[in-house]
Design an enzyme around this catalytic site. Structure first.
Site, PDB file in Angstrom:
ATOM      1  N   ASN A   7       0.842  -1.261  -0.079  1.00 54.96           N
ATOM      2  CA  ASN A   7      -0.025  -0.013   0.109  1.00 54.96           C
ATOM      3  C   ASN A   7       0.743   1.176  -0.202  1.00 54.96           C
ATOM      4  OD1 ASN A   7      -1.355   2.340   0.843  1.00 54.96           O
ATOM      5  ND2 ASN A   7      -3.107   0.934   1.814  1.00 54.96           N
ATOM      6  N   HIS A  10       0.990   6.280   1.956  1.00 56.41           N
ATOM      7  CA  HIS A  10       1.744   7.293   2.570  1.00 56.41           C
ATOM      8  C   HIS A  10       2.775   7.953   1.837  1.00 56.41           C
ATOM      9  CE1 HIS A  10      -1.131   6.959   5.761  1.00 56.41           C
ATOM     10  NE2 HIS A  10      -0.646   5.551   6.017  1.00 56.41           N
ATOM     11  N   HIS A  43      -5.770   3.566  -1.662  1.00 54.14           N
ATOM     12  CA  HIS A  43      -7.059   3.770  -1.189  1.00 54.14           C
ATOM     13  C   HIS A  43      -7.327   5.471  -1.750  1.00 54.14           C
ATOM     14  CE1 HIS A  43      -9.765   4.104   2.709  1.00 54.14           C
ATOM     15  NE2 HIS A  43     -10.414   4.178   1.516  1.00 54.14           N
ATOM     16  N   ARG A  45      -9.360   7.990  -0.869  1.00 53.78           N
ATOM     17  CA  ARG A  45     -10.269   8.490   0.141  1.00 53.78           C
ATOM     18  C   ARG A  45     -11.267   9.666  -0.563  1.00 53.78           C
ATOM     19  NH1 ARG A  45      -8.977   6.298   5.433  1.00 53.78           N
ATOM     20  NH2 ARG A  45     -10.500   7.675   6.147  1.00 53.78           N
ATOM     21  N   ARG A  49      -7.022  12.804   0.922  1.00 56.98           N
ATOM     22  CA  ARG A  49      -5.992  13.269   1.840  1.00 56.98           C
ATOM     23  C   ARG A  49      -4.676  12.790   1.326  1.00 56.98           C
ATOM     24  NH1 ARG A  49      -7.205  10.066   7.271  1.00 56.98           N
ATOM     25  NH2 ARG A  49      -9.108  11.130   7.007  1.00 56.98           N
ATOM     26  N   GLU A  70      -8.779   0.203  -3.059  1.00 53.67           N
ATOM     27  CA  GLU A  70      -9.440   0.326  -1.907  1.00 53.67           C
ATOM     28  C   GLU A  70     -10.274   1.569  -1.926  1.00 53.67           C
ATOM     29  OE1 GLU A  70      -7.176   0.826   1.715  1.00 53.67           O
ATOM     30  OE2 GLU A  70      -6.253  -1.411   1.440  1.00 53.67           O
ATOM     31  N   THR A 101      -8.144   3.717   8.308  1.00 50.21           N
ATOM     32  CA  THR A 101      -9.420   2.760   8.603  1.00 50.21           C
ATOM     33  C   THR A 101      -9.448   2.171   9.893  1.00 50.21           C
ATOM     34  OG1 THR A 101      -8.721   2.415   6.154  1.00 50.21           O
ATOM     35  CG2 THR A 101     -10.831   1.133   7.187  1.00 50.21           C
ATOM     36  N   GLU A 153     -10.930  -9.241   3.235  1.00 53.50           N
ATOM     37  CA  GLU A 153      -9.595  -8.828   3.812  1.00 53.50           C
ATOM     38  C   GLU A 153      -9.790  -8.706   5.297  1.00 53.50           C
ATOM     39  OE1 GLU A 153      -7.468  -5.578   2.367  1.00 53.50           O
ATOM     40  OE2 GLU A 153      -6.414  -5.514   4.209  1.00 53.50           O
ATOM     41  N   HIS A 193      -3.689  -4.317   7.768  1.00 48.17           N
ATOM     42  CA  HIS A 193      -3.780  -3.513   8.605  1.00 48.17           C
ATOM     43  C   HIS A 193      -2.735  -3.406   9.892  1.00 48.17           C
ATOM     44  CE1 HIS A 193      -5.215   0.409  10.357  1.00 48.17           C
ATOM     45  NE2 HIS A 193      -5.797   0.593   9.411  1.00 48.17           N
TER      46      HIS A 193
END
Ligand code: PXP
Length: 257
Positions: A7, A10, A43, A45, A49, A70, A101, A153, A193
């Site tokens: 992922n 970030h 993801h 969002r 962000r 996602e 999340t 998941e 996660h």
């Protein structure tokens, strides 16, 4: 062999801190793939962000492994997923105020079930493999199967946050039971996660878990080692996990490099 999806949200978080054009998650994806990632997770969002629409479109053209997109089960972002038809889409709950999340989809809610069911149908009509991010609870898994998802998941956040061996063991047992139950329902089993170089081994060694989604820990290490190496190190840990667990004395913490 467990697939490792990286992922890269970030990387975009750092870019958005300055609203500039670096670091570019598109470049990060190339390096993650060179390091052995089996797929790239992003993801998009609602509040944009970190990942932006531009990232999703460019990644859809450039990622060579596959994208796990996602998204919340809400109209505009589902439209984009239907248009781009990524290899996989994972429906997640989304709250504006959350840092990340928090917990799986609330499939006990008829409103959530309706939105999720409708999104699943639209995505599957485009041949997108679908997954639902859920807590490791049998009821959530039963509902996921009823809704016709291809995979679930399992949320590993509680396991990651558990303090002490007893609590961690209990959370791991919950994940193990959920993985067996999901598999028996015909669902493919993913997990993610809060997984790190230090805590990933027992999860990666669970029966039926075929895919892991890991972001923060790998992106954090990549600041010091570079993305390619950070992914390679995680991949090696994940691939060797079953062997380490079958010989527990060999992997007792610290687990990392
Ligand atoms: N899986 C899902 C559904 C997520 O929402 C996230 C965080 O974006 C992850 C996995 C990755 O979590 P982490 O960044 O803690 O590795």
């Amino acid at each position: 062999m467990t697939r490792l999806y990286i992922n890269i949200d970030h990387v975009a978080t750092v870019r958005q801190a300055r609203r500039t054009d670096e670091p570019d998650p598109v470049r990060a994806a190339v390096l993650a793939e060179l390091g052995g990632a089996d797929g790239i997770t992003i993801h998009l969002r609602e509040d944009r962000r970190h990942i932006q629409d531009r990232d999703v479109r460019l990644l859809a053209e450039t990622v060579r492994t596959g994208i796990n997109f996602e998204l919340a089960a809400s109209a505009p972002v589902v439209e984009l997923a239907v248009e781009l038809a990524p290899m996989q889409a994972t429906l997640v709950p989304e709250k504006r105020e959350e840092v990340t999340t928090e917990g799986g989809l609330d499939l006990g809610s008829p409103i959530v079930r309706r939105a999720v069911g409708e999104s699943l149908r639209r995505l599957q009509a485009q041949a997108v493999r679908t997954s639902l991010f859920v807590d490791p609870d049998r009821e959530a898994l039963d509902r996921s199967a009823e809704l016709g998802a291809d995979a679930v998941e399992l949320h590993t956040g509680e396991y990651a946050n558990a303090a002490g061996d007893a609590e961690k063991g209990a959370e791991l047992a919950r994940l193990a039971d959920a993985a067996v139950h999901a598999h028996a329902l015909g669902l493919a089993v993913h997990a993610g996660h809060g997984l790190t170089y230090e805590n990933v081994v027992p999860v990666a060694a669970l029966a039926h878990v075929e895919e892991l989604n890991i972001g923060h820990s790998v992106v954090s290490r990549s600041i010091f080692t570079g993305m390619e190496r950070a992914v390679r190190e995680m991949k090696e840990i994940v691939l060797r996990a079953p062997e380490r667990v079958s010989r527990p004395g060999r992997w007792s913490p610290p687990l990392g490099f």
